[in-house]
Motif scaffolding. Sequence first.
Motif, PDB file in Angstrom:
ATOM      1  N   UNK A  65       0.832  -1.210   0.000  1.00  0.00           N
ATOM      2  CA  UNK A  65       0.000   0.000   0.000  1.00  0.00           C
ATOM      3  C   UNK A  65       0.862   1.254   0.000  1.00  0.00           C
ATOM      4  N   UNK A  66       1.834   1.294   0.906  1.00  0.00           N
ATOM      5  CA  UNK A  66       2.627   2.517   1.041  1.00  0.00           C
ATOM      6  C   UNK A  66       3.510   2.756  -0.172  1.00  0.00           C
ATOM      7  N   UNK A  67       4.108   1.693  -0.708  1.00  0.00           N
ATOM      8  CA  UNK A  67       4.982   1.896  -1.864  1.00  0.00           C
ATOM      9  C   UNK A  67       4.179   2.193  -3.128  1.00  0.00           C
ATOM     10  N   UNK A  68       3.017   1.561  -3.261  1.00  0.00           N
ATOM     11  CA  UNK A  68       2.175   1.811  -4.446  1.00  0.00           C
ATOM     12  C   UNK A  68       1.706   3.267  -4.452  1.00  0.00           C
ATOM     13  N   UNK A  69       1.240   3.742  -3.301  1.00  0.00           N
ATOM     14  CA  UNK A  69       0.775   5.131  -3.232  1.00  0.00           C
ATOM     15  C   UNK A  69       1.934   6.098  -3.469  1.00  0.00           C
TER      16      UNK A  69
END
Length: 331
Positions: free
Chosen positions: A187-191
């Motif tokens: 989630x954090x890297x995709x965002x």
Amino acid sequence: MTKVYYDQDVTVKALEGKKIAVIGYGSQGHAHAQNLRDNGNDVIIGIRAGKSSDKAKEDGFEVFPVAEATKQADVVMILIPDEQQADVYAADIAPNLEAGNAIAFGHGFNIHFGTIQPTADIDVFMVAPKGPGHMVRRQFVKGSAVPALFAVKQDATGNAKNIALAWAQGVGATRVGVLETTFKEETETDLFGEQAVLCGGTTHLVQAGFETLVEAGYQPEIAYFEVLHELKLIVDLMYEGGMEKMRYSISNTAEYGDYVSGPRVITPDVKDRMKDVLTDIQTGAFAKRFTDDYKAGFPEFHKLRAEQQGHQIEAVGAELRKMMPFVNEEK
Ligand code: NDP
Ligand code: MG
Ligand code: MG
């Protein structure tokens, strides 16, 4: 190096005999559903009435309202827009799940930020192909695939990892390689990737370059070619062979200019701003802003979209692309 899973690593046929519901039939939904069906799985679609529903029927799927599809299925993959998932989950999915069912996601947003909190008796996993849905389908049909990430958040049955890997195989991804991650990391890297580099970073870099040239008196059409149109050629080279292949292919003049001027534009200060963006993602501040705006009817989102659509580069580009029918041919 992280472990990569391939076809031969998927030894348990964990989806065999299971009924699968894909919720949503958009970019990702149609690709997951069609690939899994072609792999011999029993797939139905859960969707509201509308364009996607019609498309799913045209493609030969049995289509049900989300609640009914969930009731019938053992494994439920949720591929509707992230901002809608919590409402649809609460209203139509959660009441129709049974102990031992599995729910799945193509992006970790709602599980990671806690807007969906599944009960402890179901499996929760993610399979996130690293490409847009049409690519996931197109590569599969060609006998290849786009790579994917998978993660298990909750393993109620003891079989969640096997189901996740079987899903990754069903969409084709184990043909080329699948990496294990966590909901938090994905989630954090995709965002961050989409905000700081791929979408937000790139659009604003291109716009700033365009404005700089136009404000200096150059023709907007020329500026469009130099900062937007040619970007694809450069990105394709980086995609094929990294920075090195790109820099090998461009002229020495361009390569030298890359080294001396790139760091003047992307200064250490830019990296500090990127860290700020990452912090807002990690603390949930971005997720809260997005979710609050959705709940209010997306006033900020719609305003920003309208502003961006009005940028001069868009009008100039629309005219120039009429001269270049080839840009939309290979879709
Ligand atoms: P799309 O916007 O392409 O498709 C959404 C689908 O959900 C449509 O079929 C839409 O139907 C349906 N839908 C919307 N609202 C509802 C509702 N309230 N009830 C039932 N169905 C509904 O979504 P994406 O495929 O882009 O995204 C799905 C998930 O995949 C997200 O979690 C996203 O982050 C993730 N993802 C997306 C990628 C991409 O390339 N697009 C890449 C990797 C992950 P209708 O036609 O009626 O609107
Ligand atoms: Mg994303
Ligand atoms: Mg040039």
